[in-house]
Design an enzyme around this catalytic site. Structure first.
Site, PDB file in Angstrom:
ATOM      1  N   GLY A  54      11.442   9.239   9.472  1.00 29.69           N
ATOM      2  CA  GLY A  54      10.525   9.909  10.391  1.00 29.69           C
ATOM      3  C   GLY A  54      10.770  11.401  10.323  1.00 29.69           C
ATOM      4  CB  CYS A  81      15.653   8.685   6.085  1.00 28.94           C
ATOM      5  SG  CYS A  81      15.510  10.458   6.071  1.00 28.94           S
ATOM      6  CE1 TYR A  82      14.385  10.638  14.319  1.00 25.06           C
ATOM      7  CE2 TYR A  82      13.603   8.364  14.430  1.00 25.06           C
ATOM      8  CZ  TYR A  82      13.900   9.565  15.050  1.00 25.06           C
ATOM      9  OH  TYR A  82      13.721   9.679  16.404  1.00 25.06           O
ATOM     10  CG  HIS A 168      13.344   8.213   1.812  1.00 19.93           C
ATOM     11  ND1 HIS A 168      12.735   7.662   2.919  1.00 19.93           N
ATOM     12  CD2 HIS A 168      13.651   9.492   2.146  1.00 19.93           C
ATOM     13  CE1 HIS A 168      12.670   8.563   3.880  1.00 19.93           C
ATOM     14  NE2 HIS A 168      13.227   9.682   3.444  1.00 19.93           N
ATOM     15  CD  GLU A 170      11.490   4.540   1.760  1.00 20.95           C
ATOM     16  OE1 GLU A 170      12.677   4.273   1.493  1.00 20.95           O
ATOM     17  OE2 GLU A 170      11.150   5.315   2.670  1.00 20.95           O
ATOM     18  CB  SER A 222     -19.443   0.960  -4.941  1.00 25.27           C
ATOM     19  OG  SER A 222     -18.135   0.555  -5.317  1.00 25.27           O
ATOM     20  N   GLY A 224     -17.234  -1.231  -7.632  1.00 21.65           N
ATOM     21  CA  GLY A 224     -15.869  -0.834  -7.980  1.00 21.65           C
ATOM     22  C   GLY A 224     -14.872  -1.884  -7.491  1.00 21.65           C
ATOM     23  CG  ASP A 226     -10.698   0.174  -4.037  1.00 18.15           C
ATOM     24  OD1 ASP A 226     -10.050  -0.452  -4.905  1.00 18.15           O
ATOM     25  OD2 ASP A 226     -10.547   1.388  -3.816  1.00 18.15           O
ATOM     26  CB  SER A 227     -16.676  -2.018  -2.385  1.00 19.26           C
ATOM     27  OG  SER A 227     -17.288  -1.971  -3.646  1.00 19.26           O
ATOM     28  CE  LYS A 368      -8.142   0.890  -7.689  1.00 20.46           C
ATOM     29  NZ  LYS A 368      -9.235   1.480  -6.912  1.00 20.46           N
TER      30      LYS A 368
END
Ligand code: XMP
Length: 512
Positions: A54, A81-82, A168, A170, A222, A224, A226-227, A368
């Site tokens: 954070g 971290c935080y 970190h 991650e 679209s 693509g 994602d949609s 993605k």
């Protein structure tokens, strides 16, 4: 209720990345508000807790603090971290407030592997991003790793299963970071590895049904990735309650509309409405040459057409969107709730607010590659799941200068040849993007016995990881040769093909 790892969100931009890494380990996790009561975590069957990073100092007046009872739940805790500073602060250690941030690469030396660093090399490159640091260990803890700037870069209390790391794990820049997370999940929390793409789909389908009920959902499709995946997921969840709208803006690639219709209408049996607005788009774009102006006109016209089409489709309560996590801009507020200021890119502008539509965004937490895995599991074909990105303004930003139907036709035909050869050679899936650009420049050529005076097509083929930077792809010369000669032979109006050999930066991927 599956065994859950709780990620308490203290406002780090990386909280979702932690969740993503946990999914990579096939473990179920949920992101919780930082102050979630311990009793709620217990009721949810939480078997381990990760405290995110954070931006604040634990001493700040507005610093987000957890319910102290989370340390009494009897479940392992990993502070990142935080998060490790919170452990120091709450469990009797000391955190030094520092003005300078330590940011960037550092080196971790593992002093004692224990469970967290099991099977890892003793020296690893790690990524730091913190201001304060732990200067006195809380009782019960021991240091298990040091770095150039800290004797307490990694700490553990094996009795309680508490671990803290200053860096970190991650992020990609930390070597073997995901192994550290896996060690915590499996070695310390003993979490079950039973969370797969199919589980994600099943849960998301249930969530969509619970949220939407009997209401209708509209989705702008679209074509693509994602949609398309969002449509397939929504359709699985609510079937006929979903209506997709595909706007033909006249700036699509060759065969695009027919492909979308055949895939979704015929194959998936989705209620798909195709709105042909190409004449309107071309009329509004007539004579416009300035790239930003083109984009604005295309964006505004899209919203107007979409809105109008909804009137004929009828009332809906929800708007479906294929928003992914990277589309979600997290601007961390300084107030009490770090996650309060989350904004979303709306592909359809101010539409949801104006039309009082509620949003349903089933891919909102995914990255993605995870979306691609979901698409594949839902049965979408490879051409859709691994489709190259295509800009919203379409061929509108690939015809340089003013746009006419004739120029679009030439570009479409040239682009189709390029795609055909990219597919046939297998390079389509190896590069980030490959497309043709229409240059409104006439050059002299010869065709048979005749002198020609025709346009130029540029080939833009790039390699990239995230579109932030890109390099021109070094395709084999014989492939380029084939593309070039096919375009000049098969596409009327083109006598010259050039190759764009610029990187990004300084050039962008698109030409406008
Ligand atoms: P640039 O040209 O900025 O493009 O290097 C980076 C990536 O973004 C795509 N792109 C767009 N996508 N709407 C979109 O949805 C747009 O207006 C737009 N402009 C560029 C581009 O194709 C590349 O993948």
């Amino acid at each position: 209720m599956p065994q859950t790892i709780a990620v308490l969100d203290f406002g780090s931009q990386l909280t979702q990345v932690i969740a993503r890494r946990i999914r990579e380990c096939q473990v179920y996790s949920k992101i919780y508000h930082f102050a979630t009561p311990a009793a709620k975590l217990r009721a949810d069957g939480v078997v381990g807790i990760i405290l995110s990073g954070g931006p604040q100092s634990v001493y700040a007046k507005t610093a987000p603090h957890p319910d102290p009872a989370i340390f009494e739940l009897g479940v392992p805790v990993l502070g990142i971290c935080y998060g490790v500073q919170l452990m120091g602060h709450f469990l009797g250690g000391h955190v030094a407030h520092s003005k300078a941030r330590e940011y960037g690469h550092g080196h971790l030396t593992i002093r004692k592997p224990g469970k967290l660093f099991a099977k890892l090399p003793r020296k690893l490159r790690v990524w730091n991003s913190h201001g304060d640091k732990l200067t006195k260990l809380p009782p019960g803890f021991a240091a298990i790793g040091t770095s150039e700037n800290s004797l307490f870069a990694a700490i553990e209390d094996t009795k309680r299963g508490f671990y803290g790391i200053q860096f970190h794990p991650e992020v990609f820049h930390t070597e073997r970071g995901v192994d550290m997370i896996r060690n915590f999940l499996l070695g310390v929390c003993r979490a079950k590895q039973d969370w797969t793409t199919r589980d994600f789909i099943a849960q998301t389908v249930a969530d969509i049904r619970a949220k939407v009920g009997k209401s209708r959902v509209l989705l702008g499709l679209s074509g693509g990735v994602d949609s398309s995946v969002a449509a397939a997921l929504l359709h699985k969840a609510i079937g006929k309650q979903l209506t997709c709208v595909f706007v033909d803006n006249g700036l699509l690639r060759k065969g695009e509309r027919a492909y979308v219709e055949s895939l979704y209408k015929r194959n998936f049996k989705i209620d798909l409405r195709v709105v042909d607005a190409s004449a309107l788009f071309l009329r509004r774009l007539k004579g416009v040459t300035e790239p930003e102006k083109k984009r604005k006109i295309i964006g505004r016209t899209f919203v107007a057409v979409f809105e109008k089409s909804l009137k004929s489709i009828g009332h809906a309560d929800f708007l479906g969107q294929g928003t992914l996590y990277p589309d979600v801009i997290e601007s961390v507020s300084i107030g009490n709730n770090p996650a309060s200021l989350i904004k979303t890119h709306h592909n359809v502008g101010g539409l949801p607010a104006r039309m009082k539509l509620k949003l349903v965004e089933p891919l909102r937490e995914l990255f993605k590659d995870e979306v691609r895995a979901v698409g594949a599991a839902l049965g979408l074909p490879k051409e859709v799941v691994w489709r190259q990105p295509f800009p919203g303004p379409g061929l509108g930003v690939r015809v340089m200068g003013d746009i006419t139907a004739e120029k679009l036709e030439i570009l479409r035909n040239a682009d189709a040849v390029l795609q055909d050869e990219m597919m046939a050679s297998g390079y389509y899936y190896k590069v980030w993007q490959s497309f043709a650009v229409f240059l409104p420049v006439r050059t002299v050529g010869v065709f048979g016995d005749e002198r020609t005076y025709d346009f130029v097509i540029a080939l833009r083929i790039v390699e990239s990881i995230d579109a932030m930077t890109a390099d021109w792809a070094k395709l084999p010369h014989d492939l380029l040769q084939k593309i070039s000669s096919r375009i000049t032979n098969e596409v009327r109006g083109v006598s010259r093909v050039v190759l764009d050999i610029s990187s990004k930066p300084p050039a962008t991927i698109e030409w406008e």
